[in-house]
Design a protein around this motif. Structure first.
Motif, PDB file in Angstrom:
ATOM      1  N   ARG A 201       0.817  -1.219   0.000  1.00 60.71           N
ATOM      2  CA  ARG A 201       0.000   0.000   0.000  1.00 60.71           C
ATOM      3  C   ARG A 201       0.851   1.271   0.000  1.00 60.71           C
ATOM      4  O   ARG A 201       0.319   2.380  -0.004  1.00 60.71           O
ATOM      5  N   VAL A 202       2.157   1.124   0.012  1.00 61.05           N
ATOM      6  CA  VAL A 202       3.060   2.282   0.029  1.00 61.05           C
ATOM      7  C   VAL A 202       3.266   2.801  -1.389  1.00 61.05           C
ATOM      8  O   VAL A 202       3.484   2.030  -2.324  1.00 61.05           O
ATOM      9  N   ARG A 203       3.199   4.125  -1.526  1.00 60.94           N
ATOM     10  CA  ARG A 203       3.577   4.785  -2.776  1.00 60.94           C
ATOM     11  C   ARG A 203       4.587   5.885  -2.464  1.00 60.94           C
ATOM     12  O   ARG A 203       4.385   6.693  -1.555  1.00 60.94           O
ATOM     13  N   PHE A 204       5.678   5.878  -3.210  1.00 63.96           N
ATOM     14  CA  PHE A 204       6.689   6.922  -3.067  1.00 63.96           C
ATOM     15  C   PHE A 204       6.392   8.024  -4.078  1.00 63.96           C
ATOM     16  O   PHE A 204       6.171   7.741  -5.267  1.00 63.96           O
ATOM     17  N   LEU A 205       6.399   9.272  -3.610  1.00 61.85           N
ATOM     18  CA  LEU A 205       5.998  10.391  -4.458  1.00 61.85           C
ATOM     19  C   LEU A 205       7.131  11.384  -4.653  1.00 61.85           C
ATOM     20  O   LEU A 205       7.895  11.651  -3.716  1.00 61.85           O
ATOM     21  N   PRO A 206       7.236  11.966  -5.853  1.00 60.38           N
ATOM     22  CA  PRO A 206       8.215  13.035  -6.067  1.00 60.38           C
ATOM     23  C   PRO A 206       7.947  14.210  -5.134  1.00 60.38           C
ATOM     24  O   PRO A 206       6.800  14.602  -4.918  1.00 60.38           O
ATOM     25  N   HIS A 207       8.994  14.747  -4.622  1.00 57.75           N
ATOM     26  CA  HIS A 207       8.927  15.773  -3.585  1.00 57.75           C
ATOM     27  C   HIS A 207       8.265  17.058  -4.080  1.00 57.75           C
ATOM     28  O   HIS A 207       7.352  17.598  -3.442  1.00 57.75           O
ATOM     29  N   TYR A 208       8.743  17.572  -5.214  1.00 55.09           N
ATOM     30  CA  TYR A 208       8.391  18.923  -5.648  1.00 55.09           C
ATOM     31  C   TYR A 208       6.893  19.091  -5.877  1.00 55.09           C
ATOM     32  O   TYR A 208       6.309  20.131  -5.555  1.00 55.09           O
ATOM     33  N   MET A 209       6.245  18.067  -6.430  1.00 53.36           N
ATOM     34  CA  MET A 209       4.843  18.210  -6.801  1.00 53.36           C
ATOM     35  C   MET A 209       3.940  18.314  -5.575  1.00 53.36           C
ATOM     36  O   MET A 209       2.850  18.889  -5.636  1.00 53.36           O
ATOM     37  N   CYS A 210       4.403  17.789  -4.456  1.00 55.04           N
ATOM     38  CA  CYS A 210       3.612  17.874  -3.229  1.00 55.04           C
ATOM     39  C   CYS A 210       3.512  19.315  -2.734  1.00 55.04           C
ATOM     40  O   CYS A 210       2.502  19.700  -2.136  1.00 55.04           O
ATOM     41  N   HIS A 211       4.541  20.123  -2.987  1.00 57.91           N
ATOM     42  CA  HIS A 211       4.448  21.545  -2.651  1.00 57.91           C
ATOM     43  C   HIS A 211       3.298  22.196  -3.416  1.00 57.91           C
ATOM     44  O   HIS A 211       2.567  23.036  -2.876  1.00 57.91           O
ATOM     45  N   HIS A 212       3.144  21.825  -4.667  1.00 55.09           N
ATOM     46  CA  HIS A 212       2.092  22.425  -5.486  1.00 55.09           C
ATOM     47  C   HIS A 212       0.705  22.022  -4.984  1.00 55.09           C
ATOM     48  O   HIS A 212      -0.203  22.863  -4.891  1.00 55.09           O
ATOM     49  N   HIS A 213       0.548  20.754  -4.637  1.00 56.52           N
ATOM     50  CA  HIS A 213      -0.767  20.307  -4.181  1.00 56.52           C
ATOM     51  C   HIS A 213      -1.131  20.904  -2.823  1.00 56.52           C
ATOM     52  O   HIS A 213      -2.303  21.222  -2.576  1.00 56.52           O
ATOM     53  N   HIS A 214      -0.161  21.070  -1.946  1.00 58.56           N
ATOM     54  CA  HIS A 214      -0.452  21.721  -0.668  1.00 58.56           C
ATOM     55  C   HIS A 214      -0.829  23.181  -0.890  1.00 58.56           C
ATOM     56  O   HIS A 214      -1.831  23.666  -0.339  1.00 58.56           O
ATOM     57  N   ALA A 215      -0.035  23.895  -1.685  1.00 62.23           N
ATOM     58  CA  ALA A 215      -0.299  25.319  -1.902  1.00 62.23           C
ATOM     59  C   ALA A 215      -1.679  25.538  -2.523  1.00 62.23           C
ATOM     60  O   ALA A 215      -2.385  26.496  -2.167  1.00 62.23           O
ATOM     61  N   TYR A 216      -2.085  24.648  -3.429  1.00 59.79           N
ATOM     62  CA  TYR A 216      -3.356  24.836  -4.132  1.00 59.79           C
ATOM     63  C   TYR A 216      -4.552  24.367  -3.302  1.00 59.79           C
ATOM     64  O   TYR A 216      -5.472  25.139  -3.016  1.00 59.79           O
ATOM     65  N   TYR A 217      -4.543  23.114  -2.890  1.00 59.50           N
ATOM     66  CA  TYR A 217      -5.743  22.546  -2.282  1.00 59.50           C
ATOM     67  C   TYR A 217      -5.975  22.984  -0.843  1.00 59.50           C
ATOM     68  O   TYR A 217      -7.110  22.985  -0.362  1.00 59.50           O
ATOM     69  N   VAL A 228      -0.013  28.053  -9.724  1.00 60.09           N
ATOM     70  CA  VAL A 228       0.611  27.512  -8.528  1.00 60.09           C
ATOM     71  C   VAL A 228       2.119  27.525  -8.746  1.00 60.09           C
ATOM     72  O   VAL A 228       2.596  27.074  -9.798  1.00 60.09           O
ATOM     73  N   ILE A 229       2.859  28.020  -7.777  1.00 61.49           N
ATOM     74  CA  ILE A 229       4.303  28.153  -7.924  1.00 61.49           C
ATOM     75  C   ILE A 229       4.986  27.611  -6.679  1.00 61.49           C
ATOM     76  O   ILE A 229       4.408  27.570  -5.601  1.00 61.49           O
ATOM     77  N   HIS A 230       6.220  27.163  -6.859  1.00 57.36           N
ATOM     78  CA  HIS A 230       7.002  26.764  -5.691  1.00 57.36           C
ATOM     79  C   HIS A 230       8.472  27.056  -5.932  1.00 57.36           C
ATOM     80  O   HIS A 230       8.940  27.090  -7.089  1.00 57.36           O
ATOM     81  N   ALA A 231       9.211  27.264  -4.836  1.00 57.65           N
ATOM     82  CA  ALA A 231      10.651  27.483  -4.891  1.00 57.65           C
ATOM     83  C   ALA A 231      11.253  26.903  -3.619  1.00 57.65           C
ATOM     84  O   ALA A 231      10.729  27.113  -2.527  1.00 57.65           O
ATOM     85  N   GLU A 232      12.372  26.174  -3.770  1.00 64.66           N
ATOM     86  CA  GLU A 232      12.991  25.511  -2.613  1.00 64.66           C
ATOM     87  C   GLU A 232      14.461  25.253  -2.895  1.00 64.66           C
ATOM     88  O   GLU A 232      14.986  25.613  -3.951  1.00 64.66           O
ATOM     89  N   GLY A 233      15.122  24.588  -1.947  1.00 62.76           N
ATOM     90  CA  GLY A 233      16.532  24.268  -2.118  1.00 62.76           C
ATOM     91  C   GLY A 233      16.743  23.084  -3.035  1.00 62.76           C
ATOM     92  O   GLY A 233      17.446  23.158  -4.036  1.00 62.76           O
ATOM     93  N   ASP A 234      16.119  21.941  -2.702  1.00 63.95           N
ATOM     94  CA  ASP A 234      16.305  20.722  -3.486  1.00 63.95           C
ATOM     95  C   ASP A 234      14.988  19.973  -3.521  1.00 63.95           C
ATOM     96  O   ASP A 234      14.542  19.439  -2.505  1.00 63.95           O
ATOM     97  N   GLY A 235      14.367  19.903  -4.681  1.00 62.97           N
ATOM     98  CA  GLY A 235      13.077  19.227  -4.795  1.00 62.97           C
ATOM     99  C   GLY A 235      13.080  18.029  -5.700  1.00 62.97           C
ATOM    100  O   GLY A 235      12.033  17.470  -6.014  1.00 62.97           O
ATOM    101  N   GLY A 236      14.295  17.617  -6.170  1.00 64.02           N
ATOM    102  CA  GLY A 236      14.359  16.504  -7.100  1.00 64.02           C
ATOM    103  C   GLY A 236      14.385  17.012  -8.526  1.00 64.02           C
ATOM    104  O   GLY A 236      15.268  17.786  -8.914  1.00 64.02           O
ATOM    105  N   GLU A 237      13.415  16.623  -9.326  1.00 65.20           N
ATOM    106  CA  GLU A 237      13.386  17.013 -10.743  1.00 65.20           C
ATOM    107  C   GLU A 237      13.297  18.530 -10.899  1.00 65.20           C
ATOM    108  O   GLU A 237      13.856  19.108 -11.822  1.00 65.20           O
TER     109      GLU A 237
END
Length: 644
Positions: A201-217, A228-237
């Motif tokens: 039941r585990v799913r691993f998710l890309p980090h950066y896209m979670c910032h977008h979903h939190h900011a929006y929803y 929707v925009i995000h900026a950080e130090g290291d988000g993967g892709e």
């Protein structure tokens, strides 16, 4: 009394934490869930490890591992936080549909970072040693000292004992793909062993896209006119990106992994003698004190390295430095500390302003939801919110990495809604910040019974008007009531409160209670009905979570003098609506009735360098170790006896 780093088991959640009390749907079945409900448990393991539980798009529980272990910015598998979320929601492991784990894999440095608990346990000396042993030879000198700092910084002897992973099969020197696969299997196994949830039941998710979903929803902005925009130090892709809502959910339309202003801020924090991943806010607080001449001098160093590509809607290098520490340290050796801080803040703000203007121009969207660690910079957000191109700016609750547990849960709920014919835009905004543990009055009594009360007086069932009177007289009161707020900023339930306009309050809290740096400002909680009197907020922006800075009016500068930045009189407010926290709102209302001021000074209830208090025992410990005038816990007010 409980020592600061003592681990404790999650407390049994009170009745108010049950799912039926947090959703509008009537309870069905033994756990109170509707049949067919979609349940997501989201976990984050890195800086300020956290967990959240969401049912059909509604957050039910969320908290941080540090609140249980008492290690600030705790890292590792968030077992205590996850167990709390399940208990608080009344959800059994078998009822969890999916466990979302942030970061879909780790390389050797990522594994070392977790196992060392580096962002939580490193000293400044450790950060400098790592730079000297690994990053300097690798990036500056072109020498091969290995793929990782793991062995150079102590290897297995440095691995923390409380990370909760079974490392028996781990070879940190394995090939990157093999290492990532084995470590992910260990993460799945931790879910099985510690939470009793099947690993499939585990799913691993890309980090950066979670910032977008939190900011929006989690916010109030919806529809085609929102970017929707995000900026950080290291988000993967991507460590900076732009997405748009579509009928198929949020979709990235622009992005880069070469946005490095976040990394620059981290490493300049170290260069200035403070800790990266923890003290960046101190540099932001120092910046307004900068001498104009010194700031302009340092700005010349920073400016030439970064440019805004308006057509691509990204900020990238104009001139790429060899690294983000030594390159700048060497050029800034004769520069003053205040000039460096001011210039760092200015280059960050200037490039972000250009970026947001480009996003509005390219997308046609004047409403923006903004997440990621750089969105924690409230001084920059003040300028962004004031842009004439921007109609609305929403910065969500604690937009750094810890809140990605919300983003992960929203992302999978969006996916589930789309698959089942439901509109994701019907997911409600996050109504407040109070998703963590509460405690019972019996626990408060037990904490008092364990305390030596000589020199203190205890009142039972204090009236709100009595607390307001103490605050009006100049007392500084610790408030530990109700469910804990989520995030890095105290929002009333685990707060130290004081009169916002009484001269001398800042010195009293800094020197006798918090022992914090003299230049750091405090923040106000302001009644929503009074915000227009105190803040320059012509667009009527939502600011419930202390994530946007504002200029103050003349009356605000006077009434809130102790809760503003001393250098520029700006505020980082929590604008409080009654429905978000009725009990806290009632206290501010009572204080306003006595003083005419609809606000309180609010700072986190903790000792400097420790997590925010969680339990009544934590609150009483801080009370004893400081010169707080009073502490307010469930059913009791504890004060120092006069003359004691």
């Amino acid at each position: 009394m409980e020592p600061p780093h003592a681990a404790r088991r999650p407390r049994r959640p009170p009745q108010c934490c049950s799912r039926s009390s947090l959703t509008t749907a009537p309870p069905l079945g033994k756990t109170g869930m509707k049949q067919g409900s979609f349940v997501v448990l989201a976990l984050y393991e890195v800086h300020m490890a956290s967990a959240a539980l969401m049912i059909d798009g509604i957050v039910v529980a969320a908290t941080h591992e540090e609140r249980f272990t008492r290690h600030k910015n705790e890292m590792g598998f968030p077992v205590h936080a996850a167990r709390y979320c399940l208990q608080a929601a009344g959800v059994s492991p078998s009822e969890v549909d999916v466990v979302a784990i942030l970061n879909h894999h780790f390389d050797q440095n990522g594994v070392a970072n977790l196992l060392f608990k580096r962002m939580s346990r490193y000293s400044r000396e450790d950060w400098l040693e790592e730079n000297e042993k690994f990053w300097k030879p690798t990036l500056m000198e072109g020498r091969n000292v290995g793929r990782s700092y793991f062995h150079l910084m102590g290897g297995w002897s440095r691995v923390a004992s409380d990370h909760h992973y079974d490392l028996s099969a781990l070879n940190v020197d394995a090939a990157p793909d093999a290492l990532a696969a084995v470590f992910n299997a260990m993460r799945r196994d931790a879910v099985r062993r510690l939470l009793d949830i099947p690993p499939e039941r585990v799913r691993f998710l890309p980090h950066y896209m979670c910032h977008h979903h939190h900011a929006y929803y989690s916010g109030p902005l919806r529809g085609s006119g929102v970017a929707v925009i995000h900026a950080e130090g290291d988000g993967g892709e991507y460590n900076q990106a732009v997405s748009l809502p579509t009928p198929q959910g949020l979709r990235i339309v622009a992005g880069t992994r070469l946005f490095n202003l976040g990394r620059l801020y981290q490493w300049m924090t170290l260069m200035l003698g403070m800790s990266p991943y923890g003290h960046e806010y101190k540099v932001m607080g120092l910046a307004p004190y900068a001498n104009d001449k010194e700031q302009a001098r340092s700005l010349k160093v920073f400016e030439r390295y970064f440019k805004t590509d308006t057509a691509r809607m990204v900020i990238e290098f104009d001139q790429r430095p060899a690294d983000m520490f030594y390159t700048f340290r060497d050029q800034l050796q004769t520069h003053r500390f205040d000039g460096i801080a001011g210039a760092l803040q200015q280059v960050t703000e200037d490039r972000l302003v250009e970026w947001l203007a480009a996003v509005v121009a390219q997308t046609g969207c004047r409403k923006l939801a903004y997440g990621g660690g750089v969105a924690m910079n409230v001084k920059a957000n003040l300028r962004l919110a004031a842009l004439p191109e921007v109609e609305r700016l929403f910065v969500p609750l604690s937009p750094a990495d810890e809140s990605n547990v919300f983003g992960a849960a929203y992302w999978l709920t969006e996916e589930h809604f789309l698959a089942t014919g439901r509109a994701p835009d019907t997911i409600p905004a996050l109504p407040h910040a109070y998703w963590g543990p509460d405690y019972t009055i019996a626990e408060a009594r037990a904490a008092l019974a364990a305390m030596d009360l000589s020199g203190f007086e205890v009142s039972e069932n204090p009236e709100i008007d009595h607390i307001a009177a103490l605050l009006a007289e100049g007392c500084v009161v610790g408030r530990c009531l109700g469910r804990e707020e989520f995030g890095q900023r105290a929002l009333g339930n685990r707060s130290i409160l004081a009169h916002p306009g009484l001269p001398g309050t800042v010195d009293k809290i800094n020197h006798q209670i918090k022992h914090r740096d003299f230049w750091m400002p405090f923040a106000p909680t302001i009644l929503a009905e009074c915000a227009g009197d105190y803040l320059d907020n012509p667009n009527g922006l939502d600011a419930p979570f202390m994530t946007i800075g504002f200029a103050t009016t003349a009356s605000g500068a006077q009434a809130l003098s102790q809760a503003l930045h001393p250098a520029d009189r700006s505020a980082r407010p929590q604008i409080l609506e009654q429905q978000a926290n009725p009990a806290y709102h009632a206290l501010l209302t009572a204080f306003r009735a006595r003083t005419g001021i609809g606000a309180l000074l609010n700072t986190s209830f903790n000792l400097h360098g420790e997590p925010i208090v969680s339990s009544p025992a934590d609150a009483l410990r801080v009370f004893r170790l400081t010169e707080l005038d009073a502490v307010w816990i469930e059913g009791h007010l504890v004060r120092r006896k006069r003359g004691a």
